[in-house]
Design a protein around this motif. Structure first.
Motif, PDB file in Angstrom:
ATOM      1  N   ALA A  12       0.890  -1.207   0.127  1.00  0.00           N
ATOM      2  CA  ALA A  12       0.087   0.126   0.102  1.00  0.00           C
ATOM      3  C   ALA A  12       1.128   1.309   0.141  1.00  0.00           C
ATOM      4  O   ALA A  12       0.510   2.092  -0.698  1.00  0.00           O
ATOM      5  CB  ALA A  12      -0.905  -0.016   1.182  1.00  0.00           C
ATOM      6  N   GLU A  16       0.902   3.920  -2.948  1.00  0.00           N
ATOM      7  CA  GLU A  16       0.703   5.539  -2.745  1.00  0.00           C
ATOM      8  C   GLU A  16       1.937   6.071  -3.346  1.00  0.00           C
ATOM      9  O   GLU A  16       1.580   7.464  -3.908  1.00  0.00           O
ATOM     10  CB  GLU A  16       0.381   5.546  -1.342  1.00  0.00           C
ATOM     11  CG  GLU A  16       0.227   7.027  -0.748  1.00  0.00           C
ATOM     12  CD  GLU A  16       0.316   7.246   0.701  1.00  0.00           C
ATOM     13  OE1 GLU A  16      -0.597   8.123   1.108  1.00  0.00           O
ATOM     14  OE2 GLU A  16       0.832   6.584   1.398  1.00  0.00           O
ATOM     15  N   PHE A  38      -6.719  -5.031  -0.767  1.00  0.00           N
ATOM     16  CA  PHE A  38      -6.075  -3.906  -1.338  1.00  0.00           C
ATOM     17  C   PHE A  38      -6.851  -2.954  -1.675  1.00  0.00           C
ATOM     18  O   PHE A  38      -6.293  -1.813  -1.375  1.00  0.00           O
ATOM     19  CB  PHE A  38      -5.258  -4.591  -2.367  1.00  0.00           C
ATOM     20  CG  PHE A  38      -4.124  -5.369  -2.158  1.00  0.00           C
ATOM     21  CD1 PHE A  38      -3.014  -5.007  -1.299  1.00  0.00           C
ATOM     22  CD2 PHE A  38      -4.050  -6.923  -2.219  1.00  0.00           C
ATOM     23  CE1 PHE A  38      -1.991  -5.675  -1.027  1.00  0.00           C
ATOM     24  CE2 PHE A  38      -3.236  -7.619  -2.143  1.00  0.00           C
ATOM     25  CZ  PHE A  38      -1.971  -7.264  -1.248  1.00  0.00           C
ATOM     26  N   LEU A  41      -7.284  -0.992   1.529  1.00  0.00           N
ATOM     27  CA  LEU A  41      -6.010  -0.143   2.110  1.00  0.00           C
ATOM     28  C   LEU A  41      -5.831   1.126   1.241  1.00  0.00           C
ATOM     29  O   LEU A  41      -5.480   1.954   1.779  1.00  0.00           O
ATOM     30  CB  LEU A  41      -4.924  -1.236   1.919  1.00  0.00           C
ATOM     31  CG  LEU A  41      -4.859  -2.461   2.964  1.00  0.00           C
ATOM     32  CD1 LEU A  41      -3.757  -3.135   2.617  1.00  0.00           C
ATOM     33  CD2 LEU A  41      -4.543  -1.864   4.097  1.00  0.00           C
ATOM     34  N   LEU A  42      -6.112   0.928  -0.051  1.00  0.00           N
ATOM     35  CA  LEU A  42      -5.851   2.034  -1.050  1.00  0.00           C
ATOM     36  C   LEU A  42      -6.861   3.198  -0.636  1.00  0.00           C
ATOM     37  O   LEU A  42      -6.426   4.410  -0.632  1.00  0.00           O
ATOM     38  CB  LEU A  42      -5.782   1.529  -2.297  1.00  0.00           C
ATOM     39  CG  LEU A  42      -4.748   0.655  -2.792  1.00  0.00           C
ATOM     40  CD1 LEU A  42      -5.011   0.224  -4.276  1.00  0.00           C
ATOM     41  CD2 LEU A  42      -3.233   1.234  -2.628  1.00  0.00           C
TER      42      LEU A  42
END
Length: 232
Positions: A12, A16, A38, A41-42
């Motif tokens: 992650a 980013e 995911f 998380l993003l």
């Protein structure tokens, strides 16, 4: 990484970083469940992204084709968008847009774990750096992954425990890569043996079918004396 949690956090953070840089990212996962992990998380990091689960082939092919567009993050299972060419800058990119993405490093492909078959890993790697384009690929692995948990080398687990490596500290070495490839070779060998035995069983069944069908054909179309043999 020692744990999956640390691995997910590292992925992650890298995504980013690439997102703010503008470099397009394609994240390859092994399941729909991992896609959702995911994606969550993003979203927490404010990274806009597309999630593909190989369910709607028509729209997914279009989305995958745009995965090389500047600033685009795409999370996809292995089957999503299979066979679609990813052009840097996007499908209708101008020369300037194409060169802009190349200057950023091209498409960055992230493998969230190593697969049971090396072929699938190579297919994911092949989505980046096509036809001489710029591109990068990186795989992330943890000791809690299915592949490492069941087939991984005990030497790696012993080493990481012995040296007290923190869970959020990545370990990259030739020994780790060899252990992973060794685990994949074991699984591929199991699958090969399974297919081999299935073929052997089918050969036996095929022989029996030929005998039975041959006798049936004789009963239906054969001469009287040939039929008498089976009636005795």
């Amino acid at each position: 990484f020692t744990t999956q949690r640390a691995k997910y956090a590292a992925i992650a953070n890298l995504v980013e970083e690439m997102y703010h840089k503008g470099q397009p990212v394609l994240i390859g996962t092994t399941s729909v469940e991992k896609n959702q992990i995911f994606s969550s998380l993003l979203s927490k990091k404010g990274v806009q992204h597309q999630v593909l689960n190989a369910k709607n082939h028509q729209s997914e092919a279009e989305i995958i084709s745009k995965a090389g567009t500047k600033g685009t993050v795409t999370v996809a299972t292995n089957m999503a968008g299979r066979g679609v060419d990813i052009k840097l800058g996007g499908p209708q990119a101008t020369d300037a847009e194409h060169e802009d993405v190349i200057a950023l490093g091209g498409l960055f492909v992230i493998g969230t774990e190593r697969h049971e078959a090396r072929l699938i890993d190579n297919q994911l790697r092949g989505r980046s750096g096509r036809q001489g384009d710029a591109g990068e690929t990186q795989f992330f692995v943890s000791l809690e992954d299915n592949l490492m948990r069941v087939f991984g080398s005990t030497n790696i687990k012993t080493m990481m425990g012995k040296f007290g490596i923190p869970e959020d500290e990545p370990v990259s070495s030739g020994m780790v890569s060899r252990a992973l490839e060794g685990a994949q070779e074991k699984i591929e060998g199991f699958h090969f043996d399974s297919r081999k035995h299935t073929l052997e069983y089918d050969d036996v069944m095929n022989h029996q079918r030929n005998v039975v069908y041959g006798r049936r054909k004789t009963m239906l179309l054969g001469e009287h004396n040939e039929i008498e043999i089976f009636l005795k």
